[in-house]
Design an enzyme around this catalytic site. Structure first.
Site, mmCIF file in Angstrom:
data_model
loop_
_atom_site.group_PDB
_atom_site.id
_atom_site.type_symbol
_atom_site.label_atom_id
_atom_site.label_comp_id
_atom_site.label_asym_id
_atom_site.label_seq_id
_atom_site.Cartn_x
_atom_site.Cartn_y
_atom_site.Cartn_z
ATOM 1 N N ARG A 121 0.825 -1.230 0.000
ATOM 2 C CA ARG A 121 0.000 0.000 0.000
ATOM 3 C C ARG A 121 0.855 1.275 0.000
ATOM 4 O O ARG A 121 0.392 2.338 0.431
ATOM 5 C CB ARG A 121 -0.980 0.011 1.172
ATOM 6 C CG ARG A 121 -1.942 -1.137 1.162
ATOM 7 C CD ARG A 121 -3.242 -0.783 1.854
ATOM 8 N NE ARG A 121 -4.186 -1.859 1.710
ATOM 9 C CZ ARG A 121 -4.387 -2.804 2.622
ATOM 10 N NH1 ARG A 121 -3.705 -2.787 3.744
ATOM 11 N NH2 ARG A 121 -5.262 -3.750 2.404
ATOM 12 N N LYS A 143 4.340 11.748 -10.898
ATOM 13 C CA LYS A 143 3.481 10.992 -11.821
ATOM 14 C C LYS A 143 4.168 9.665 -12.120
ATOM 15 O O LYS A 143 5.335 9.641 -12.529
ATOM 16 C CB LYS A 143 3.275 11.762 -13.127
ATOM 17 C CG LYS A 143 2.198 12.807 -13.040
ATOM 18 C CD LYS A 143 1.866 13.367 -14.420
ATOM 19 C CE LYS A 143 0.793 14.429 -14.328
ATOM 20 N NZ LYS A 143 0.529 15.081 -15.625
ATOM 21 N N GLU A 185 11.909 19.427 -23.631
ATOM 22 C CA GLU A 185 11.222 19.642 -22.350
ATOM 23 C C GLU A 185 11.851 20.808 -21.581
ATOM 24 O O GLU A 185 11.186 21.450 -20.785
ATOM 25 C CB GLU A 185 11.241 18.362 -21.498
ATOM 26 C CG GLU A 185 10.509 17.176 -22.121
ATOM 27 C CD GLU A 185 8.979 17.204 -21.949
ATOM 28 O OE1 GLU A 185 8.446 18.142 -21.331
ATOM 29 O OE2 GLU A 185 8.335 16.273 -22.469
ATOM 30 N N LYS A 227 9.337 23.347 -12.605
ATOM 31 C CA LYS A 227 8.408 22.236 -12.379
ATOM 32 C C LYS A 227 8.013 22.152 -10.909
ATOM 33 O O LYS A 227 6.847 21.915 -10.586
ATOM 34 C CB LYS A 227 9.013 20.913 -12.863
ATOM 35 C CG LYS A 227 8.044 19.777 -12.633
ATOM 36 C CD LYS A 227 8.053 18.707 -13.666
ATOM 37 C CE LYS A 227 6.871 17.758 -13.420
ATOM 38 N NZ LYS A 227 6.879 16.600 -14.261
ATOM 39 N N GLU A 237 -2.936 17.965 -10.604
ATOM 40 C CA GLU A 237 -3.437 18.504 -11.872
ATOM 41 C C GLU A 237 -4.936 18.757 -11.817
ATOM 42 O O GLU A 237 -5.686 18.313 -12.686
ATOM 43 C CB GLU A 237 -3.079 17.528 -13.005
ATOM 44 C CG GLU A 237 -2.983 18.215 -14.353
ATOM 45 C CD GLU A 237 -2.338 17.331 -15.409
ATOM 46 O OE1 GLU A 237 -1.269 16.758 -15.161
ATOM 47 O OE2 GLU A 237 -2.920 17.225 -16.496
ATOM 48 N N ARG A 242 -0.868 22.726 -13.227
ATOM 49 C CA ARG A 242 -0.005 21.636 -13.701
ATOM 50 C C ARG A 242 -0.298 21.286 -15.157
ATOM 51 O O ARG A 242 0.575 20.813 -15.884
ATOM 52 C CB ARG A 242 -0.155 20.403 -12.798
ATOM 53 C CG ARG A 242 0.865 19.335 -13.148
ATOM 54 C CD ARG A 242 1.059 18.308 -12.057
ATOM 55 N NE ARG A 242 2.090 17.373 -12.463
ATOM 56 C CZ ARG A 242 2.689 16.512 -11.666
ATOM 57 N NH1 ARG A 242 2.377 16.477 -10.392
ATOM 58 N NH2 ARG A 242 3.616 15.690 -12.122
ATOM 59 N N ASN A 246 1.601 20.356 -19.930
ATOM 60 C CA ASN A 246 1.228 19.549 -21.093
ATOM 61 C C ASN A 246 1.319 20.340 -22.395
ATOM 62 O O ASN A 246 0.846 19.875 -23.426
ATOM 63 C CB ASN A 246 -0.196 19.008 -20.928
ATOM 64 C CG ASN A 246 -0.286 18.066 -19.745
ATOM 65 O OD1 ASN A 246 0.672 17.344 -19.455
ATOM 66 N ND2 ASN A 246 -1.397 18.085 -19.031
ATOM 67 N N HIS A 249 1.790 18.624 -25.677
ATOM 68 C CA HIS A 249 1.591 17.188 -25.478
ATOM 69 C C HIS A 249 0.328 16.648 -26.149
ATOM 70 O O HIS A 249 0.286 15.485 -26.522
ATOM 71 C CB HIS A 249 1.583 16.853 -23.983
ATOM 72 C CG HIS A 249 2.962 16.834 -23.377
ATOM 73 N ND1 HIS A 249 3.771 17.943 -23.352
ATOM 74 C CD2 HIS A 249 3.683 15.837 -22.789
ATOM 75 C CE1 HIS A 249 4.926 17.632 -22.770
ATOM 76 N NE2 HIS A 249 4.898 16.366 -22.417
ATOM 77 N N HIS A 253 0.982 13.809 -28.518
ATOM 78 C CA HIS A 253 0.492 12.445 -28.302
ATOM 79 C C HIS A 253 -0.204 11.910 -29.546
ATOM 80 O O HIS A 253 -0.095 10.726 -29.879
ATOM 81 C CB HIS A 253 -0.467 12.394 -27.109
ATOM 82 C CG HIS A 253 0.250 12.324 -25.792
ATOM 83 N ND1 HIS A 253 -0.317 12.741 -24.611
ATOM 84 C CD2 HIS A 253 1.483 11.899 -25.469
ATOM 85 C CE1 HIS A 253 0.548 12.576 -23.624
ATOM 86 N NE2 HIS A 253 1.648 12.072 -24.115
ATOM 87 N N HIS A 267 9.232 10.670 -27.857
ATOM 88 C CA HIS A 267 8.340 11.568 -27.126
ATOM 89 C C HIS A 267 8.783 13.040 -27.204
ATOM 90 O O HIS A 267 7.987 13.929 -27.529
ATOM 91 C CB HIS A 267 8.232 11.111 -25.661
ATOM 92 C CG HIS A 267 7.392 12.007 -24.817
ATOM 93 N ND1 HIS A 267 6.018 12.101 -24.978
ATOM 94 C CD2 HIS A 267 7.712 12.888 -23.823
ATOM 95 C CE1 HIS A 267 5.542 12.988 -24.109
ATOM 96 N NE2 HIS A 267 6.548 13.470 -23.396
HETATM 97 N N1 GLY Z 1 4.979 15.656 -17.377
HETATM 98 C C1 GLY Z 1 3.898 16.470 -16.963
HETATM 99 C C2 GLY Z 1 3.688 16.462 -15.493
HETATM 100 O O1 GLY Z 1 4.503 15.946 -14.754
HETATM 101 O O2 GLY Z 1 2.679 16.952 -15.049
#
Ligand code: GLY
Length: 369
Positions: A121, A143, A185, A227, A237, A242, A246, A249, A253, A267
């Protein structure tokens, strides 16, 4: 050396950016490594390049490194890779308070973080990102995910690491293509919210790509600071802050899906094109001056990343690219948030983009040369 705090109350942690952190790993972790055995998840390429340095540091501190080595590549970020990781951690008798080490790029970080989030957990983990892309993006912010048949990163969790060690020496073994992917990035942080940093990237792209130590450290540190600020505002997010990360993206994507998530388009390469598309689409919508969009495309292009999609002409349509977007995990109640620009450093979330208009725009892009 820089220490950047990701400020999340009880889940706060430091991102340390410096040269030589892997060779000094045991000291850097201090009390986080509370037992003799230290479980490390990595891939075969990273094990060969950096495993011995990390191992030597642990052995010198009286620790016993234990390795799980996945095949290099995206295939590890799968149900199979996850069950192999979790079963191995259980066999290693990892306990909740132990720290699992993720040594590698985004694939290893995402996989190990997700395994840590569910083991007993929730176990702790330490990110040791070894690609530029992972250092400036995926290792920070919690993430974690694997890819499933329905799409990339569709099964995962928010699970913050306890420490991130971004050793810029580790970038010395990356190919020029991987460095360019990371650069996409890096410059993203300038385009989305920091005009001054964008201008610094314009002037320093060659230094980043040729591994100038101080330039690289500044690029990684400034990206991580950006970041960390955004993640501290909007960890999961939900408020929109946040979502700005993107930028590029949603278009990206769609291009990755169209090219089969393959070596044809990595990517970072997809994000680079996606940012240029988001800029030109912002111009089309009357939000931004065309010269700003041209400046963004030029700055990205100096690194030899592409900023157009006309090579896909004849292989797909704008409507098909938009259809890929509809499978995006950011779809919410039938709308897809787009990150658009009012200028360099001025990104915002637009929840009311007309997808038929996006398809028409993409059809024009597909035939432009
Ligand atoms: N890569 C986008 C984020 O971490 O929110």
């Amino acid at each position: 050396m820089a220490d950047v705090k990701v400020d999340l109350a009880g889940r706060s942690y430091q991102v340390r950016v410096d040269r030589g952190l892997i060779a000094d790993f045991a000291n850097q972790c201090g009390d986080l490594l509370r037992k003799k055995r230290v479980p490390i998840v990595t891939d075969a390429n990273v094990r060969a390049a950096w495993g011995d340095a990390l191992e030597a540091s642990l052995l010198a501190a009286g620790k016993e490194p234990r390795w799980l080595v996945h095949e290099a590549g995206e295939s590890a970020k799968s149900w199979d890779g996850l069950s192999r990781t979790v079963e191995w951690l259980l066999a290693e008798e990892v306990e909740r308070g132990d720290h699992i080490v993720a040594l590698g790029g985004g694939v290893i970080g995402d996989l190990t973080g997700f395994a840590a989030s569910m083991l007993k957990r929730g176990c702790s983990f330490i990110q040791v990102p070894t690609t530029l892309l992972a250092q400036v993006d995926s290792s920070v912010g919690g993430k974690t995910a694997i890819n499933v048949a329905a799409g990339k990163n569709l099964v995962g969790a928010f699970h913050q690491p306890s420490l991130v060690l971004a050793d810029t020496n580790a970038l010395s073994t990356l190919s020029p293509r991987e460095m360019r992917c990371g650069f996409a990035e890096v410059i993203k942080y300038g385009i989305l919210g920091d005009r001054e940093f964008f201008e610094w990237c314009e002037s320093n792209v060659a230094g980043i790509l040729s591994h100038l130590p101080r330039t690289l450290e500044y690029a990684v540190t400034t990206s991580v600071q950006a970041k960390a600020r955004i993640v501290a505002q909007d960890e999961r997010e939900t408020s929109g802050a946040r979502a700005l990360l993107n930028l590029g993206h949603t278009f990206g994507h769609a291009l990755e899906a169209e090219t089969g998530y393959s070596d044809r388009l990595l990517h970072g390469e997809a994000v680079a094109i996606g940012m240029a598309l988001a800029a030109r689409y912002s111009v089309r919508r009357g939000l931004m001056d065309q010269r700003e969009a041209e400046r963004i495309a030029t700055a990205i292009g100096i690194s030899d990343l592409r900023t157009d999609i006309w090579r896909l002409e004849g292989t797909c349509t704008g409507e098909q690219l938009v259809a890929h977007m509809l499978h995006d995990k950011k779809m919410d109640a039938g709308t897809l948030p787009f990150i658009l620009l009012r200028g360099i450093g001025e990104a915002f979330v637009d929840n009311e983009v007309d997808l038929a208009d996006v398809a028409e725009f993409l059809n024009e892009e597909l035939t432009a040369d």
